[in-house]
Motif scaffolding. Sequence first.
Motif, mmCIF file in Angstrom:
data_model
loop_
_atom_site.group_PDB
_atom_site.id
_atom_site.type_symbol
_atom_site.label_atom_id
_atom_site.label_comp_id
_atom_site.label_asym_id
_atom_site.label_seq_id
_atom_site.Cartn_x
_atom_site.Cartn_y
_atom_site.Cartn_z
ATOM 1 N N GLU A 165 14.509 7.194 3.269
ATOM 2 C CA GLU A 165 13.338 7.353 2.398
ATOM 3 C C GLU A 165 12.350 6.201 2.553
ATOM 4 O O GLU A 165 11.147 6.351 2.333
ATOM 5 N N GLN A 166 12.863 5.040 2.955
ATOM 6 C CA GLN A 166 11.976 3.905 3.194
ATOM 7 C C GLN A 166 11.139 4.147 4.448
ATOM 8 O O GLN A 166 9.946 3.826 4.488
ATOM 9 N N TRP A 167 11.756 4.717 5.466
ATOM 10 C CA TRP A 167 11.016 5.075 6.676
ATOM 11 C C TRP A 167 9.936 6.116 6.380
ATOM 12 O O TRP A 167 8.867 6.111 6.994
ATOM 13 N N LYS A 168 10.229 7.008 5.441
ATOM 14 C CA LYS A 168 9.273 8.060 5.099
ATOM 15 C C LYS A 168 8.154 7.569 4.184
ATOM 16 O O LYS A 168 7.188 8.294 3.936
ATOM 17 N N GLY A 169 8.304 6.348 3.660
ATOM 18 C CA GLY A 169 7.292 5.834 2.739
ATOM 19 C C GLY A 169 7.368 6.479 1.374
ATOM 20 O O GLY A 169 6.378 6.505 0.634
ATOM 21 N N GLU A 170 8.565 6.988 1.013
ATOM 22 C CA GLU A 170 8.740 7.643 -0.282
ATOM 23 C C GLU A 170 9.035 6.614 -1.380
ATOM 24 O O GLU A 170 9.382 5.465 -1.086
ATOM 25 N N LEU A 188 10.996 4.420 -3.905
ATOM 26 C CA LEU A 188 12.340 3.883 -3.730
ATOM 27 C C LEU A 188 12.987 3.564 -5.066
ATOM 28 O O LEU A 188 12.307 3.215 -6.031
ATOM 29 N N ASP A 189 14.310 3.681 -5.095
ATOM 30 C CA ASP A 189 15.086 3.196 -6.232
ATOM 31 C C ASP A 189 16.299 2.458 -5.681
ATOM 32 O O ASP A 189 16.380 2.192 -4.471
ATOM 33 N N VAL A 190 17.230 2.126 -6.539
ATOM 34 C CA VAL A 190 18.355 1.284 -6.133
ATOM 35 C C VAL A 190 19.215 1.941 -5.058
ATOM 36 O O VAL A 190 19.922 1.254 -4.305
ATOM 37 N N ARG A 191 19.134 3.262 -4.918
ATOM 38 C CA ARG A 191 19.927 3.932 -3.896
ATOM 39 C C ARG A 191 19.493 3.526 -2.487
ATOM 40 O O ARG A 191 20.293 3.559 -1.545
ATOM 41 N N ALA A 192 18.222 3.136 -2.337
ATOM 42 C CA ALA A 192 17.750 2.625 -1.044
ATOM 43 C C ALA A 192 18.438 1.300 -0.722
ATOM 44 O O ALA A 192 18.815 1.041 0.424
ATOM 45 N N ASP A 193 18.602 0.451 -1.736
ATOM 46 C CA ASP A 193 19.322 -0.814 -1.531
ATOM 47 C C ASP A 193 20.787 -0.574 -1.202
ATOM 48 O O ASP A 193 21.380 -1.296 -0.395
ATOM 49 N N LEU A 194 21.389 0.456 -1.812
ATOM 50 C CA LEU A 194 22.792 0.769 -1.528
ATOM 51 C C LEU A 194 22.952 1.230 -0.080
ATOM 52 O O LEU A 194 23.951 0.914 0.579
ATOM 53 N N TYR A 195 21.968 1.981 0.437
ATOM 54 C CA TYR A 195 21.999 2.379 1.841
ATOM 55 C C TYR A 195 21.957 1.139 2.733
ATOM 56 O O TYR A 195 22.767 0.988 3.661
ATOM 57 N N SER A 196 21.005 0.240 2.462
ATOM 58 C CA SER A 196 20.853 -0.968 3.282
ATOM 59 C C SER A 196 22.081 -1.860 3.192
ATOM 60 O O SER A 196 22.465 -2.500 4.182
ATOM 61 N N LEU A 197 22.700 -1.892 2.020
ATOM 62 C CA LEU A 197 23.933 -2.661 1.862
ATOM 63 C C LEU A 197 25.043 -2.057 2.725
ATOM 64 O O LEU A 197 25.795 -2.777 3.390
ATOM 65 N N GLY A 198 25.118 -0.735 2.735
ATOM 66 C CA GLY A 198 26.100 -0.062 3.582
ATOM 67 C C GLY A 198 25.848 -0.337 5.053
ATOM 68 O O GLY A 198 26.787 -0.604 5.819
ATOM 69 N N ALA A 199 24.582 -0.309 5.469
ATOM 70 C CA ALA A 199 24.235 -0.582 6.861
ATOM 71 C C ALA A 199 24.590 -2.016 7.238
ATOM 72 O O ALA A 199 25.026 -2.289 8.366
ATOM 73 N N LYS A 239 22.195 10.436 4.339
ATOM 74 C CA LYS A 239 20.754 10.587 4.561
ATOM 75 C C LYS A 239 20.003 10.875 3.264
ATOM 76 O O LYS A 239 18.954 10.291 2.998
ATOM 77 N N ASP A 240 20.557 11.765 2.469
ATOM 78 C CA ASP A 240 19.929 12.154 1.208
ATOM 79 C C ASP A 240 20.407 11.222 0.096
ATOM 80 O O ASP A 240 21.610 11.108 -0.137
ATOM 81 N N PRO A 241 19.478 10.562 -0.598
ATOM 82 C CA PRO A 241 19.888 9.663 -1.681
ATOM 83 C C PRO A 241 20.778 10.328 -2.722
ATOM 84 O O PRO A 241 21.625 9.658 -3.333
ATOM 85 N N LYS A 242 20.632 11.632 -2.929
ATOM 86 C CA LYS A 242 21.439 12.340 -3.912
ATOM 87 C C LYS A 242 22.912 12.383 -3.525
ATOM 88 O O LYS A 242 23.777 12.589 -4.391
ATOM 89 N N MET A 253 0.841 -1.182 0.000
ATOM 90 C CA MET A 253 0.000 0.000 0.000
ATOM 91 C C MET A 253 0.882 1.240 0.000
ATOM 92 O O MET A 253 2.002 1.243 0.498
ATOM 93 N N ASP A 254 0.370 2.324 -0.589
ATOM 94 C CA ASP A 254 1.132 3.566 -0.640
ATOM 95 C C ASP A 254 1.514 4.005 0.773
ATOM 96 O O ASP A 254 0.682 4.045 1.677
ATOM 97 N N GLY A 255 2.779 4.347 0.929
ATOM 98 C CA GLY A 255 3.248 4.840 2.215
ATOM 99 C C GLY A 255 3.586 3.765 3.216
ATOM 100 O O GLY A 255 4.029 4.065 4.317
#
Length: 373
Positions: free
Chosen positions: A246-251, A253-264, A317-320, A232-234
Amino acid sequence: MELNPGSDFKGYHLNRLLGKGGFGAVYEVVRKVGEGKTEQRAALKVLHPSHARDEKVVHRFHREARLAQKLNHPCTVKILDSGTCEDIHYILMEYVEGKTLLDFMKKSVSAPVSSEEVTQSLVVNKPQPLVPDREDKTLSMEDLPTLQIKIPESVDKTVALMRPSVPPKELTLKLIRQCAEALNAASEAGLVHRDIKPENILVQDLNGEPHVKILDFGLAKNLIDQSMQLSMDGQAMGTPAYMSPEQWKGEPLDVRADLYSLGASFYTFVTGEKAFSSTSMKDLMRQILVEKLPRADTVRSSVDKDIADLLEKMMMKDPKDRFQTPADLIRAIDQMSDQTKAFTAFNPEESENRPWLLWFCLISFVLVLLSAG
C-alpha cells in the motif's frame, strides 16, 4: 553558524559525526552536568542548511520532534529537546549505543551453507550473499558482494560458502516482540513510522540481554490530525525493499504498513536475504505488489516453521490479511513462546542429563506391555 566536530552548541560539545545525508546530519554530543561534572551524552540531529530556507521542510522537521515526543516507551528513542538556535534547526535525542539488526545478526561466526540450502538457492534462482574475506564483518547487506551460484553435477554441493547462521527461534521472537511493543505505543499515540527497516532497529546489550530501540520516527505520520500532511498526496516515503504494497501504491497508511515492514526486516534477519530485491525500482515494485513471498523456511531450511509462518502473516499483500494491530502480533508471539517452552521442558535431548527419566519411561513401557499381555 556552522557545526562541525569540535564545535559547541547550546552547552553541548560536538564529539563526532554519527551520520550525514541529504536531509541533515547527526552528531554525538556531550556536556558536563552537576557538581561532579558528570558527562551527559546525547545525539544532535540538525537540518541541512540547504533545506533551512524551505518552510515546508522546516515545518516537517519540527513536526517530527513533536510527534516523537509523544512516545515514551523503553523501545523507542526519547526526544530531549528541539527548536531553532542561531538559524540551526535541531532535535536533541537520547544517545543509544548498539548494533543495527543486521550487524547484530552477523556478530556470531557465520556457518557454512548446507547442501540442501544450496540446492534450494539454485531452485529459486536467487543470488547468495558471501562474507568478504576480511576481519571486519560489520558491513551493511548492500555492501556484501553477490554471486549467481552454478554448481556442475560433478562438484560436491557442500562448497565453502559462508553466510550468517540462522538466529535462534527464541531470540527472534523476543526481538520481534519488543519491536511490536514499540509500534503498539506509537499506534496508541496515533503514529505510523513509515520507514521500519533493519537500519532503524538498534539492538543493545543490557546486562547480557538484547534490547531493541526503534530509531528515526522522521517519516512518522499523524493519524489524529489528518490536516497535517508530512508528504504530498500519493508520494511514497520509506526504504524501497521494506515498503508495504500500500505504501508503493501511495494509499493511506496505518500501523499494518509498519507490521509489513517489520516482517520484511526480520525476514532478512533470519534468512540473510531481502524478501524481494531488484536493481530496477519498477521490477521491485512489481515483485512486492504481485509476486508471492518465498517462505523463509524455503530460503533457509533451518528457519523455524513458526517463524516462517509469522513472517508470512506479517507480509501478506492485503493489509486485511495481516495482523491488524501490534497487540495481535504480540499475542501470537506469546502463544508461540509458550509452546516452545513447553516443548523444551520435555525435550528428549535433555534426557542424557536426566537418567532417572529414562528409567521411568522404560519401566512405564514395560508395565504397559505386561498389562496388555
